[in-house]
Design a protein around this motif. Structure first.
Motif, PDB file in Angstrom:
ATOM      1  N   ASP A  63       0.846  -1.206   0.000  1.00  0.00           N
ATOM      2  CA  ASP A  63       0.000   0.000   0.000  1.00  0.00           C
ATOM      3  C   ASP A  63       0.881   1.255   0.000  1.00  0.00           C
ATOM      4  O   ASP A  63       0.708   2.152   0.813  1.00  0.00           O
ATOM      5  N   TRP A  64       1.796   1.298  -0.955  1.00  0.00           N
ATOM      6  CA  TRP A  64       2.870   2.298  -0.922  1.00  0.00           C
ATOM      7  C   TRP A  64       2.821   3.216  -2.144  1.00  0.00           C
ATOM      8  O   TRP A  64       2.746   2.729  -3.276  1.00  0.00           O
ATOM      9  N   CYS A  94       7.921   2.708   5.053  1.00  0.00           N
ATOM     10  CA  CYS A  94       7.105   3.923   4.979  1.00  0.00           C
ATOM     11  C   CYS A  94       8.046   5.061   4.595  1.00  0.00           C
ATOM     12  O   CYS A  94       9.264   4.903   4.607  1.00  0.00           O
ATOM     13  N   ASN A  95       7.483   6.194   4.212  1.00  0.00           N
ATOM     14  CA  ASN A  95       8.382   7.256   3.763  1.00  0.00           C
ATOM     15  C   ASN A  95       7.963   8.636   4.215  1.00  0.00           C
ATOM     16  O   ASN A  95       6.794   8.899   4.489  1.00  0.00           O
ATOM     17  N   GLN A  96       9.002   9.460   4.284  1.00  0.00           N
ATOM     18  CA  GLN A  96       8.817  10.882   4.502  1.00  0.00           C
ATOM     19  C   GLN A  96       8.326  11.476   3.175  1.00  0.00           C
ATOM     20  O   GLN A  96       8.658  10.972   2.108  1.00  0.00           O
ATOM     21  N   THR A  97       7.549  12.544   3.257  1.00  0.00           N
ATOM     22  CA  THR A  97       7.159  13.280   2.047  1.00  0.00           C
ATOM     23  C   THR A  97       7.963  14.572   2.045  1.00  0.00           C
ATOM     24  O   THR A  97       8.241  15.127   3.112  1.00  0.00           O
ATOM     25  N   GLY A 105       4.862  10.624   8.060  1.00  0.00           N
ATOM     26  CA  GLY A 105       4.862   9.442   7.185  1.00  0.00           C
ATOM     27  C   GLY A 105       4.592   8.172   7.983  1.00  0.00           C
ATOM     28  O   GLY A 105       3.860   7.278   7.542  1.00  0.00           O
ATOM     29  N   LEU A 106       5.155   8.109   9.187  1.00  0.00           N
ATOM     30  CA  LEU A 106       4.941   6.924  10.028  1.00  0.00           C
ATOM     31  C   LEU A 106       3.488   6.852  10.499  1.00  0.00           C
ATOM     32  O   LEU A 106       2.880   5.772  10.507  1.00  0.00           O
ATOM     33  N   MET A 124      11.970   3.591   7.751  1.00  0.00           N
ATOM     34  CA  MET A 124      11.599   4.907   7.235  1.00  0.00           C
ATOM     35  C   MET A 124      12.497   5.281   6.057  1.00  0.00           C
ATOM     36  O   MET A 124      13.722   5.226   6.158  1.00  0.00           O
ATOM     37  N   ILE A 125      11.872   5.664   4.933  1.00  0.00           N
ATOM     38  CA  ILE A 125      12.620   6.201   3.790  1.00  0.00           C
ATOM     39  C   ILE A 125      12.748   7.707   3.997  1.00  0.00           C
ATOM     40  O   ILE A 125      11.738   8.419   4.071  1.00  0.00           O
TER      41      ILE A 125
END
Ligand code: URP
Ligand code: ZN
Ligand code: ZN
Length: 469
Positions: A63-64, A94-97, A105-106, A124-125
């Motif tokens: 779901d990314w 998951c990632n930072q925007t 993001g988390l 975390m990306i």
């Protein structure tokens, strides 16, 4: 609820013996011979089967949102597929925007992962490294249980960090007990090669591979290693695909540098010949790094044998081949005119254990212990899930797979539980099959029958990562 698994051959990274296991309240209570239990206990006979720890897959994208696209499996479907494949623990990305805190993001990832059927942790990306987000990294590690970060050297303008940002994030991770996971490909040079190919009218899927040659993976791997040394940060190279990249990992490890690496089943079992498939079929195999020349896999098997590679994970990053129901828009067909528009990523979460068992144990002659180590124990140790995950011992989570090492079967996407409409291994005959899967003592997979439920997976808050010994 109590569960007894009896008469099975228990295999961990170090053990191999026949015994019974009692799981009470989610944890292994007793391991012994001929354990007698009352009628209130659910009994499973594992005679003739391997009893191994649930698989630990530390590289999934459920779901990314990947650039302008989105992967097709939800946490519900992706983790159900994982469970049928014998995997009871995932670490997902998951990632930072850009312009926002990674903590946000988390938070969003936690909402998405609520439907998980197996236990999940988060990496975390980082894609916007500044004073605020560097401070947030500390909060992620110390408060949120996210002790690994993915940093991209590829995908300029989407996910890539420049070397300065890479170095700063590595240094912060290293100083706070976190593991830096790096996607090592030289993004800017790939961008030049892609542009030149398109200008020459080379638009078919196979040019995805020719524009991402191994030298650019090797160069980036070497650069990541040297930067991590300067940053005093343990390093984990994700989805390593080539002998050249591996040679830099081996060289660093020989010098005692804490560099670790994973590869994926597609690099072990497939080659770039898949890109020659007729029509647009090659698009199914468009992932990064791309599949490599025949002969490269031998280097990867050697790495797994010598422990220069420690983990086989899937990089399950599912995009359907065709547009599908469920409102799926982001299929491989986006790149029908230009390979550069094909969503990068491939499925794999449901087939890792049997493929690696057959490849490692039956074909490469590795021990069953080493097989368990590379699919469960080593990833659990590196990402601070061990010993609750990745082994079978008194007091640990009752995450257990009953595996038939002799059963031959054929991989078919139509029988999978993911939302994907294809598998990389369609029609492949494999020896070794997952028969039953237990998550914290509860039998969630029994042959083809599903007893799990969405939402039963727990969040895995992790501490210091990057230590394996
Ligand atoms: O093609 C791939 N590997 N897609 C997923 C994103 C990544 O780099 O892991
Ligand atoms: Zn990557
Ligand atoms: Zn990935």
């Amino acid at each position: 609820m109590k569960t007894l698994i009896k008469n099975g051959r228990i295999v961990t990274a170090v053990d191999d013996y026949v015994a019974d296991i009692v799981i009470d309240n989610g944890r292994i209570e007793t391991i012994g011979r001929h354990i007698a239990v009352g009628g209130d206990v659910e009994v499973h006979d594992a005679s003739g089967l391997l009893v191994m720890p649930g698989g630990v897959d530390v590289h999934t994208h459920l779901d990314w949102a990947f650039g302008a696209t989105h992967t097709v499996d939800t946490f519900g479907t992706g983790t159900k597929a994982a469970a049928f494949g014998g995997t009871t623990t995932l670490i997902d990305f998951c990632n930072q925007t850009m312009g926002e805190s990674p903590l946000k993001g988390l938070e969003q990832w936690h909402k998405r992962r609520e439907g998980a059927c197996v236990d999940v942790g988060a990496h975390m990306i980082m894609l916007d490294v500044n004073a605020g987000s560097l401070a947030d990294m500390k909060t992620l590690i110390n408060r949120e249980g996210v002790s690994s970060f993915k940093l991209f050297m590829a995908y300029p303008g989407v996910l890539m960090l420049d070397d300065g940002a890479l170095f700063k994030a590595m240094r912060m991770a290293g100083a706070n007990g976190a593991l830096t996971c790096v996607h090592a490909e030289n993004g800017p040079v790939i961008q030049v090669l892609v542009q030149e190919a398109l200008e020459q009218g080379l638009t078919a899927p196979k040019y995805h591979a020719t524009t991402r040659p191994p030298i650019l993976e090797g160069e980036a791997t070497h650069r990541a290693i040297r930067l991590s040394e300067l940053a005093r940060a343990p390093l984990y190279i994700v989805h390593l695909s080539s002998g050249e990249a591996l040679s830099y990992v081996s060289e660093a490890r020989d010098r005692g540098i804490p560099v670790h690496a994973e590869t994926c089943p597609h690099y072990l079992f497939l080659t770039n010949e898949e890109y020659e498939r007729p029509g647009f079929e090659g698009a199914k195999y468009v992932m990064t790094p791309p599949l490599r020349e025949r002969g490269q896999a031998a280097h990867l098997w050697r790495g797994l044998k010598t422990d220069d590679l420690q983990v086989v994970s899937t990089d399950h990053c599912p995009f359907c081949f065709n547009a599908q129901p469920y409102g799926i828009q982001f299929s491989k067909q986006l790149g029908a005119e230009r390979f550069s528009e094909i969503p990068n990523g491939a499925p794999g979460v449901e087939t890792r254990l049997p493929l690696v068992f057959e490849g490692a144990v039956l074909k490469q002659g590795m021990s069953i212990n080493r097989f368990v180590e590379i699919v469960a124990t080593a990833p659990a140790k590196l990402f601070d899930l061990f010993p609750m995950k990745g082994t079978i011992a008194v007091g640990t989570d009752g995450d257990i797979v009953l595996f038939n090492p002799d059963e031959q079967w054929t991989i078919r996407a139509a029988e999978h539980h993911s939302r994907m409409d294809y598998t990389l291994f369609e029609g492949r005959s494999v020896t070794g099959r997952v028969k039953k899967v237990f998550l914290r003592g509860q039998c969630i997979v029994d042959g083809a029958t599903w007893h799990g439920r969405e939402g039963m997976g727990q969040y895995l808050s992790r501490g210091e990562s990057g230590r394996i010994n």
